[in-house]
Design a protein around this motif. Structure first.
Motif, PDB file in Angstrom:
ATOM      1  N   ARG A 118      13.527  51.523  -7.463  1.00  0.00           N
ATOM      2  CA  ARG A 118      13.190  51.264  -8.857  1.00  0.00           C
ATOM      3  C   ARG A 118      12.725  49.818  -9.012  1.00  0.00           C
ATOM      4  O   ARG A 118      13.274  48.915  -8.378  1.00  0.00           O
ATOM      5  CB  ARG A 118      14.394  51.502  -9.758  1.00  0.00           C
ATOM      6  CG  ARG A 118      14.873  52.948  -9.808  1.00  0.00           C
ATOM      7  CD  ARG A 118      16.006  53.098 -10.808  1.00  0.00           C
ATOM      8  NE  ARG A 118      17.166  52.294 -10.435  1.00  0.00           N
ATOM      9  CZ  ARG A 118      18.176  52.005 -11.271  1.00  0.00           C
ATOM     10  NH1 ARG A 118      18.150  52.433 -12.518  1.00  0.00           N
ATOM     11  NH2 ARG A 118      19.189  51.286 -10.835  1.00  0.00           N
ATOM     12  N   ARG A 122      22.767  46.483 -15.100  1.00  0.00           N
ATOM     13  CA  ARG A 122      23.709  45.791 -14.216  1.00  0.00           C
ATOM     14  C   ARG A 122      23.997  44.411 -14.787  1.00  0.00           C
ATOM     15  O   ARG A 122      23.081  43.720 -15.236  1.00  0.00           O
ATOM     16  CB  ARG A 122      23.124  45.643 -12.808  1.00  0.00           C
ATOM     17  CG  ARG A 122      23.089  46.914 -11.999  1.00  0.00           C
ATOM     18  CD  ARG A 122      22.798  46.595 -10.542  1.00  0.00           C
ATOM     19  NE  ARG A 122      21.451  46.077 -10.329  1.00  0.00           N
ATOM     20  CZ  ARG A 122      21.154  45.109  -9.471  1.00  0.00           C
ATOM     21  NH1 ARG A 122      22.109  44.488  -8.777  1.00  0.00           N
ATOM     22  NH2 ARG A 122      19.896  44.709  -9.316  1.00  0.00           N
ATOM     23  N   ALA A 145      17.226  48.766 -20.640  1.00  0.00           N
ATOM     24  CA  ALA A 145      17.803  49.569 -19.560  1.00  0.00           C
ATOM     25  C   ALA A 145      18.186  50.963 -20.040  1.00  0.00           C
ATOM     26  O   ALA A 145      18.004  51.956 -19.315  1.00  0.00           O
ATOM     27  CB  ALA A 145      19.018  48.849 -18.991  1.00  0.00           C
ATOM     28  N   ASP A 148      15.442  49.199 -12.856  1.00  0.00           N
ATOM     29  CA  ASP A 148      16.689  48.503 -12.499  1.00  0.00           C
ATOM     30  C   ASP A 148      16.712  47.167 -13.246  1.00  0.00           C
ATOM     31  O   ASP A 148      15.970  46.243 -12.911  1.00  0.00           O
ATOM     32  CB  ASP A 148      16.745  48.273 -10.992  1.00  0.00           C
ATOM     33  CG  ASP A 148      18.016  47.527 -10.565  1.00  0.00           C
ATOM     34  OD1 ASP A 148      18.962  47.455 -11.373  1.00  0.00           O
ATOM     35  OD2 ASP A 148      18.037  47.003  -9.434  1.00  0.00           O
ATOM     36  N   LEU A 150      12.541  46.138 -10.348  1.00  0.00           N
ATOM     37  CA  LEU A 150      13.607  45.284 -10.859  1.00  0.00           C
ATOM     38  C   LEU A 150      13.084  44.419 -12.001  1.00  0.00           C
ATOM     39  O   LEU A 150      12.037  43.780 -11.888  1.00  0.00           O
ATOM     40  CB  LEU A 150      14.144  44.381  -9.739  1.00  0.00           C
ATOM     41  CG  LEU A 150      15.138  43.289 -10.166  1.00  0.00           C
ATOM     42  CD1 LEU A 150      16.430  43.906 -10.692  1.00  0.00           C
ATOM     43  CD2 LEU A 150      15.430  42.345  -9.000  1.00  0.00           C
TER      44      LEU A 150
END
Length: 493
Positions: A4, A51, A29, A36, A6
């Motif tokens: 994916r 994340r 996201a 990502d 980033l």
């Protein structure tokens, strides 16, 4: 299956939470599970869909920028410079002081200038940010930047950006007087009273010398000394001392955390005057010190803390340390401890302590480096002002309070790195602190731990002398001999 793409979002290390940018990134996201999104969220709440990492060290940040299809960041010059060095045109959302995201509007103005020169892609709202990220993913060539030419190292780039941001910020306040000009005297009609906080512990003779030096100041305003006894019996006879112009002394007992930080805070909270100063019980104020410093604060209403030069006495040797500048920025303090800014030189506005700067940190182990940590917080609010003249005599002793407490020193410096992650943005400053930890671990005989910190220091800055001194101690050199040699030159580890 291809990985994916980033999207890196970094809010920097400022203690003000940047909730707005972190939340926008989290919604990107949520709406695009095929992306990502890594969010370095600092003091903002962690994301639920992306994340999240509170902080990234320099190596991690650089690696993520080089891998990212899009780099989104706040308006800090160091972060913008790092993104461009990684070959990325950063998508920038500047912090807005009206939303409590920063102390002033320098990021807004800096980003406007950088955007006008085509060096960043600036965004003001969430929809604009989402569109910019989408464009970076579909047209990556539009969000590539030429890295600096060979020879333009990271330090040069950061210093150029720092000079630009300092220039922009300086337009908000009157320019400081030239360093070579004498400090202005306080206006005749404005002589605010000053409280002098003097923490003490079992040094009655030195304490009386310190008191006499404060009382001998030629400042015409009122001066009230608060002697704070820490872990020792108070001396009530000190309270009988008085004089003219108005001079008085009160005796207190440290009822807060035992140690220097708690004693300073006891005095700070008891101070009822507009200005408050520190003086350690083994130091001496030199004639004219207070008058010149009050003059600086009187001439600049935006100034919050002013220091001055020091004369260090160690045994039969003397060394003078003074900065030839009228102000010191946070970036400069991150690069160097600047031991010229000694706590016995501090004069500050009481309103600053009760406002944005706060009290002295009492949770730092053993109160070691509490003065430097206080300076970092003060410099976040406004540049630290300086009188480029010697105003305090600092007396170093053959066996200082911390010289044999290496475990405390190491723990306090680790605490400092955790509390102030912005130190990681200045390689010289980071290497200085990690090198000090390496020396402390070597001095207390922890070979494996010392070597670990030596390695970290040399990877950050191979020329850092403290790492090499730590290696010398591991090979048998006495740490006390190192300290004595440095102290004779007015220096420390």
């Amino acid at each position: 299956m291809s990985p994916r793409p980033l999207v890196l979002v970094t809010v920097g290390t400022d203690f003000h939470p940047f909730r707005r940018l972190a939340a926008w990134a989290d919604r990107i996201a949520e709406r695009h599970p095929g992306i990502d999104v890594l969010v370095q969220h600092g003091s903002a709440p962690p994301p639920r869909h992306a994340r999240g990492r509170a902080y990234l060290d320099h190596a991690e940040l650089r690696a993520a920028m080089e891998q990212a299809a899009a780099v989104v960041c706040h308006g800090g010059p160091a972060t913008i410079t790092e993104a461009r060095r990684a070959g990325r045109l950063p998508i920038v959302v500047p912090r807005d002081p009206r939303r409590g995201e920063h102390v002033d509007d320098h990021q807004l103005r800096f980003v406007a200038r950088m955007s006008a020169e085509g060096l960043v892609h600036a965004c003001d709202g969430e929809e604009e940010l989402r569109a910019a990220v989408d464009k970076a993913l579909t047209s990556p060539a539009d969000f590539r930047a030429e890295p600096p030419a060979a020879g333009a190292g990271p330090r040069d780039a950061a210093e150029r950006a720092g000079r630009l941001i300092d220039t922009l910020v300086a337009t908000r306040r009157p320019a400081p007087p030239p360093a070579t000009a004498p400090a202005p005297a306080a206006p005749a009609g404005r002589r605010p009273d000053v409280t002098v906080v003097i923490p003490t512990r079992d040094r009655p003779r030195l304490l009386r010398d310190a008191l006499d030096s404060v009382w001998a100041q030629d400042y015409p305003g009122g001066v009230h000394c608060l002697v704070v006894h820490d872990q020792c019996a108070p001396d009530p006879s000190l309270a009988a001392r008085g004089g003219s112009p108005p001079r008085s002394t009160s005796v207190l007992v440290n009822a807060r955390t035992p140690g220097l930080a708690g004693a300073r805070n006891t005095g700070l909270l008891a101070a009822a005057t507009e200005l408050v100063a520190f003086c350690d019980d083994d130091d001496l104020w030199l004639p004219g010190k207070l008058r010149r410093q009050v003059g600086v604060l009187a001439a600049d209403p935006d100034a919050q803390l002013v220091c001055c030069g020091i004369r260090i006495r160690y045994g039969d040797t003397t060394a003078e340390r003074s900065l030839d500048t009228a102000q010191v920025t946070l970036a400069e303090l991150l690069r160097s401890r600047l031991t010229e800014l000694h706590p016995s030189t501090f004069l500050l506005r009481t309103s600053a302590v009760r406002g944005g700067v706060g009290l002295v940190a009492e949770d730092i182990p053993g109160s070691y480096a509490e003065d430097y940590e206080f300076l970092l917080r003060a410099a976040r609010q406004a540049p630290v002002r300086n009188v480029p003249e010697i105003g305090v005599q600092v007396r170093w002793h053959a066996r200082s309070y911390f010289s044999g407490r290496w475990e405390t020193v190491s723990g306090a410096l680790r605490w400092l790195l955790d509390r102030h992650p912005e130190l990681r943005l200045q390689r010289r400053g980071l290497a200085r602190v990690t090198g000090q930890i390496a020396f402390a671990e070597a001095a207390r005989g922890e070979r494996r731990e010392a070597l670990r910190w030596v390695g970290r220091t040399l990877r950050t800055r191979p020329a850092e002398a403290r790492a090499h001194l730590a290696l010398a101690v591991l090979c048998g050199l006495s740490p006390d001999a190192v300290l004595r040699a440095l102290h004779r030159r007015g220096r420390g580890v």
